[in-house]
Structure formats: structure tokens, C-alpha cells
Design a protein around this motif. Sequence first.
Motif, PDB file in Angstrom:
ATOM      1  N   LYS A  43      10.436 -32.174   6.395  1.00  0.00           N
ATOM      2  CA  LYS A  43      11.509 -31.357   6.948  1.00  0.00           C
ATOM      3  C   LYS A  43      10.956 -30.242   7.831  1.00  0.00           C
ATOM      4  O   LYS A  43      11.468 -29.996   8.936  1.00  0.00           O
ATOM      5  CB  LYS A  43      12.338 -30.770   5.802  1.00  0.00           C
ATOM      6  CG  LYS A  43      13.520 -29.934   6.269  1.00  0.00           C
ATOM      7  CD  LYS A  43      14.310 -29.401   5.088  1.00  0.00           C
ATOM      8  CE  LYS A  43      15.473 -28.532   5.567  1.00  0.00           C
ATOM      9  NZ  LYS A  43      16.265 -28.007   4.410  1.00  0.00           N
ATOM     10  N   ASP A  44       9.918 -29.575   7.358  1.00  0.00           N
ATOM     11  CA  ASP A  44       9.332 -28.484   8.144  1.00  0.00           C
ATOM     12  C   ASP A  44       8.661 -29.003   9.412  1.00  0.00           C
ATOM     13  O   ASP A  44       8.752 -28.371  10.479  1.00  0.00           O
ATOM     14  CB  ASP A  44       8.314 -27.717   7.300  1.00  0.00           C
ATOM     15  CG  ASP A  44       8.969 -26.887   6.206  1.00  0.00           C
ATOM     16  OD1 ASP A  44      10.190 -26.630   6.321  1.00  0.00           O
ATOM     17  OD2 ASP A  44       8.270 -26.507   5.241  1.00  0.00           O
ATOM     18  N   GLN A  45       7.983 -30.135   9.309  1.00  0.00           N
ATOM     19  CA  GLN A  45       7.329 -30.703  10.484  1.00  0.00           C
ATOM     20  C   GLN A  45       8.348 -31.121  11.538  1.00  0.00           C
ATOM     21  O   GLN A  45       8.156 -30.868  12.735  1.00  0.00           O
ATOM     22  CB  GLN A  45       6.475 -31.905  10.067  1.00  0.00           C
ATOM     23  CG  GLN A  45       5.271 -31.544   9.220  1.00  0.00           C
ATOM     24  CD  GLN A  45       4.579 -32.768   8.648  1.00  0.00           C
ATOM     25  OE1 GLN A  45       5.010 -33.902   8.850  1.00  0.00           O
ATOM     26  NE2 GLN A  45       3.489 -32.543   7.908  1.00  0.00           N
ATOM     27  N   LEU A  46       9.430 -31.745  11.100  1.00  0.00           N
ATOM     28  CA  LEU A  46      10.466 -32.174  12.042  1.00  0.00           C
ATOM     29  C   LEU A  46      11.128 -30.971  12.697  1.00  0.00           C
ATOM     30  O   LEU A  46      11.395 -30.976  13.911  1.00  0.00           O
ATOM     31  CB  LEU A  46      11.500 -33.031  11.321  1.00  0.00           C
ATOM     32  CG  LEU A  46      12.634 -33.586  12.184  1.00  0.00           C
ATOM     33  CD1 LEU A  46      12.080 -34.469  13.303  1.00  0.00           C
ATOM     34  CD2 LEU A  46      13.631 -34.369  11.334  1.00  0.00           C
ATOM     35  N   ALA A  47      11.374 -29.932  11.925  1.00  0.00           N
ATOM     36  CA  ALA A  47      11.990 -28.724  12.490  1.00  0.00           C
ATOM     37  C   ALA A  47      11.081 -28.086  13.539  1.00  0.00           C
ATOM     38  O   ALA A  47      11.542 -27.646  14.599  1.00  0.00           O
ATOM     39  CB  ALA A  47      12.302 -27.728  11.374  1.00  0.00           C
ATOM     40  N   ALA A  48       9.781 -28.060  13.268  1.00  0.00           N
ATOM     41  CA  ALA A  48       8.833 -27.484  14.232  1.00  0.00           C
ATOM     42  C   ALA A  48       8.774 -28.324  15.500  1.00  0.00           C
ATOM     43  O   ALA A  48       8.722 -27.785  16.616  1.00  0.00           O
ATOM     44  CB  ALA A  48       7.449 -27.369  13.604  1.00  0.00           C
TER      45      ALA A  48
ATOM     46  N   GLU B 165      10.454 -29.142  21.388  1.00  0.00           N
ATOM     47  CA  GLU B 165      11.201 -29.823  22.451  1.00  0.00           C
ATOM     48  C   GLU B 165      12.295 -28.928  23.027  1.00  0.00           C
ATOM     49  O   GLU B 165      12.547 -28.939  24.235  1.00  0.00           O
ATOM     50  CB  GLU B 165      11.788 -31.130  21.925  1.00  0.00           C
ATOM     51  CG  GLU B 165      10.743 -32.170  21.562  1.00  0.00           C
ATOM     52  CD  GLU B 165       9.824 -32.485  22.730  1.00  0.00           C
ATOM     53  OE1 GLU B 165      10.313 -32.566  23.873  1.00  0.00           O
ATOM     54  OE2 GLU B 165       8.610 -32.638  22.494  1.00  0.00           O
ATOM     55  N   ARG B 166      12.942 -28.159  22.171  1.00  0.00           N
ATOM     56  CA  ARG B 166      13.984 -27.244  22.683  1.00  0.00           C
ATOM     57  C   ARG B 166      13.365 -26.167  23.566  1.00  0.00           C
ATOM     58  O   ARG B 166      14.021 -25.660  24.489  1.00  0.00           O
ATOM     59  CB  ARG B 166      14.751 -26.629  21.519  1.00  0.00           C
ATOM     60  CG  ARG B 166      15.642 -27.631  20.783  1.00  0.00           C
ATOM     61  CD  ARG B 166      16.607 -26.933  19.842  1.00  0.00           C
ATOM     62  NE  ARG B 166      17.526 -27.885  19.242  1.00  0.00           N
ATOM     63  CZ  ARG B 166      17.418 -28.377  18.015  1.00  0.00           C
ATOM     64  NH1 ARG B 166      16.387 -27.999  17.244  1.00  0.00           N
ATOM     65  NH2 ARG B 166      18.297 -29.244  17.539  1.00  0.00           N
ATOM     66  N   ALA B 167      12.124 -25.805  23.286  1.00  0.00           N
ATOM     67  CA  ALA B 167      11.429 -24.834  24.141  1.00  0.00           C
ATOM     68  C   ALA B 167      11.249 -25.399  25.553  1.00  0.00           C
ATOM     69  O   ALA B 167      11.352 -24.669  26.544  1.00  0.00           O
ATOM     70  CB  ALA B 167      10.075 -24.471  23.543  1.00  0.00           C
ATOM     71  N   HIS B 168      10.985 -26.707  25.653  1.00  0.00           N
ATOM     72  CA  HIS B 168      10.925 -27.337  26.971  1.00  0.00           C
ATOM     73  C   HIS B 168      12.268 -27.225  27.680  1.00  0.00           C
ATOM     74  O   HIS B 168      12.324 -27.016  28.903  1.00  0.00           O
ATOM     75  CB  HIS B 168      10.544 -28.809  26.833  1.00  0.00           C
ATOM     76  CG  HIS B 168       9.081 -29.048  26.609  1.00  0.00           C
ATOM     77  ND1 HIS B 168       8.102 -28.614  27.470  1.00  0.00           N
ATOM     78  CD2 HIS B 168       8.426 -29.703  25.602  1.00  0.00           C
ATOM     79  CE1 HIS B 168       6.915 -28.975  27.019  1.00  0.00           C
ATOM     80  NE2 HIS B 168       7.077 -29.634  25.885  1.00  0.00           N
ATOM     81  N   GLY B 169      13.349 -27.371  26.923  1.00  0.00           N
ATOM     82  CA  GLY B 169      14.668 -27.263  27.523  1.00  0.00           C
ATOM     83  C   GLY B 169      14.964 -25.868  28.027  1.00  0.00           C
ATOM     84  O   GLY B 169      15.537 -25.688  29.111  1.00  0.00           O
ATOM     85  N   VAL B 170      14.585 -24.855  27.261  1.00  0.00           N
ATOM     86  CA  VAL B 170      14.812 -23.474  27.681  1.00  0.00           C
ATOM     87  C   VAL B 170      14.045 -23.170  28.962  1.00  0.00           C
ATOM     88  O   VAL B 170      14.547 -22.460  29.851  1.00  0.00           O
ATOM     89  CB  VAL B 170      14.388 -22.505  26.550  1.00  0.00           C
ATOM     90  CG1 VAL B 170      14.416 -21.066  27.034  1.00  0.00           C
ATOM     91  CG2 VAL B 170      15.297 -22.677  25.344  1.00  0.00           C
TER      92      VAL B 170
ATOM     93  N   ARG C 109       5.053 -22.114  10.506  1.00  0.00           N
ATOM     94  CA  ARG C 109       5.544 -22.999  11.562  1.00  0.00           C
ATOM     95  C   ARG C 109       4.383 -23.592  12.353  1.00  0.00           C
ATOM     96  O   ARG C 109       4.423 -24.759  12.756  1.00  0.00           O
ATOM     97  CB  ARG C 109       6.463 -22.230  12.511  1.00  0.00           C
ATOM     98  CG  ARG C 109       7.800 -21.815  11.906  1.00  0.00           C
ATOM     99  CD  ARG C 109       8.613 -21.068  12.950  1.00  0.00           C
ATOM    100  NE  ARG C 109       9.904 -20.645  12.436  1.00  0.00           N
ATOM    101  CZ  ARG C 109      10.800 -19.946  13.148  1.00  0.00           C
ATOM    102  NH1 ARG C 109      10.514 -19.602  14.403  1.00  0.00           N
ATOM    103  NH2 ARG C 109      11.956 -19.602  12.610  1.00  0.00           N
ATOM    104  N   SER C 110       3.354 -22.781  12.567  1.00  0.00           N
ATOM    105  CA  SER C 110       2.188 -23.253  13.299  1.00  0.00           C
ATOM    106  C   SER C 110       1.515 -24.407  12.575  1.00  0.00           C
ATOM    107  O   SER C 110       1.154 -25.427  13.183  1.00  0.00           O
ATOM    108  CB  SER C 110       1.212 -22.090  13.501  1.00  0.00           C
ATOM    109  OG  SER C 110       0.095 -22.496  14.238  1.00  0.00           O
TER     110      SER C 110
END
Length: 322
Positions: free
Chosen positions: A165-170, A175-180, A229-230
Motif C-alpha cells: 500500500k505504501d509503495q503504491l501510494a508513493a 506520477e501525479r508530480a509529473h502531471g503537476v 515515503r522515500s
Amino acid sequence: MNVSYVLRLLCLSLGSFFLIHLAAGLLVSLISPAAVRLSQRITPRAAARFLLILRLLPAGTALLLVAGLCVPSYLWLEPAGANENIGLWCLAAVALTLAIWGISLTRAGRAVVGSFRYIRHCREVGCEAGGAVWVVESSAPVLGLAGIIHPRLVMSQALVNALSKDQLAAALRHERAHGVSRDNLKRLLILLAPDVLPFVRGFKTLERGWAKFTEWSADDRAVAGNSRRSLSLAAALVRVARMSPAPEGSPLVASLLADGRDLSARVDRLLSLPAAPQPKSRRRLPFLAAGATVMLAVGLMAAALEPSTFHSVHELLEHLVR
């Protein structure tokens, strides 16, 4: 204004573009290794901006000079009834301009078409999981951001099952950072920007540097200085890399692993302690580059107000057309 007058204007504009772009492109290619090394000293986000500006600078400079000086000087000083032959050197420059633009437009067009096809395929075989996320049935480790204007996250069921779960969230935060950052749009601009010469990738060093720092910047945004998270993102990268290779996607799809060339460096960065804040002077490097570009544009506009500038440019065009 007869046809030959317009054709000469078109040939001179294209020939001038090639010569200006060639000079600016060779200069940028020459300083590319030093620029990438210098970018190591600033934040990845600032480094990506700086290298993107350098990559687009030759084409932008050439377009600006042609539109701001060459075309006005020709329209103002060239007699409408003049009948001049166009020399072989000018025709060669025109052909090379058409070649580099044809290659870049074809490259970008294929990428856009591939992106649309990929999105359509994911829409047909996948199911929406909410929050602009598609989950597709695939045994390959697929996770990427597809689309340019309204990007969507695409991931495979195999990847969802493989990551915690934590790996998928990270990974999703990455990927969302690429979108931003609108990285897919920036990739399209890089594809549209012509090379120095046909079939000569003179900006490969800049493009690879930009891709590397773009991934590092997305990693930094995803973890936001949080050690947990890292570690989760680093574990996700290693886990996905050990799975079967993902199918080749569109150049306009921001994938979690990208091309995999920088995987070890990314993992090492994520496992190390957060870097100290960069000095403000180094953070300003991309803004200084952008400011220099703006000053160049302002200088050209100021020069365009001087009639002597147009006379000098027109004389150069006369030499080019012979």
C-alpha cells in the motif's frame, strides 16, 4: 506583390532560419556537457527548467530573429518588382530547414497519435478506479501518466498486486508530480524542436539530462522530505524493475521507470538523507536563463526600431540569396 516576390521571401526566411538555428544549435550543443554538470549543483526541478530552456533556445531564437528582423526588412526594403535568382546555397539551406522541421513534426505527430491510441486502448481494456486512474488487466508492470492536456494515470493489475500500500501510494504520488509539472507537454515541445541537422541528434546530452532531472524532481515532490515515503518509493522502483519488462509505450507517457538508465542513481538518492537546501544563488539559475531570453527578445525589439538594423539585415539577405 507577385508570386516570385513571395517565394523569395519564403526561401530567405527558411534559409535564414537554418543558418541562425545552426549557429545557436552548435553553441548549445557545445556547452551541453558543462550545462548538465552545472545542473548537478541546483535542485532537480530548477535543473530541469534550465535544460529545457537551453533545448528550446536555438529554435526560439531563430524564429524570433526571422519574424522580427528578416521578414520586416525584406518587406520594407525589397522592391516588389525585383526579379532575382535564388542561389544554390540558399536553396540548400531551404532544403535543410524543411528536412529538420519535417523530421521534428513527424516525430511529434507520431508521438501524439501513439498517445491517443494508447489512451483509447486503456479506456477499452481498463476500468476506472476513481481519481482519473485507469486499471488495466496486464501481467506487465505498467504505471504511467498518459495524455497531454488532461493526463490520466494508467496502471496494471499486476503492479497493484505486486506493490504494498505504501509503495503504491508513493509511486502514484511520483506520477501525479509529473502531471503537476506538465512534463508530457514539455516532452512534446522537445519532440517539436528541430535538431541541428537532419538525422543528427545534437541535443541528446541535453535531452537525457532533462529526462534525468525530471524524474529526480518528481521523486522529490513525491517524498516531500519524508524518509518513510522515500524508502517506499525506492522499494517500489526496485520491485517494478525486477518484474517483467513493461511494454513499450508512447514517448508522451511518463512512466515510473522511464528508460531505466538512471535507476540506481534514483534509488541511491531516495535512500540517502534529504539534501540540504540549495543556496538561493544556485536556485536562480533557470530564472537567469529565462531572463536572458527575455532580454534578448527586448534587445531585438529595440534593434528593430532602428532603420539601420533593417538595412544591415537586408544586405545579409542579399548575400544569402546569391
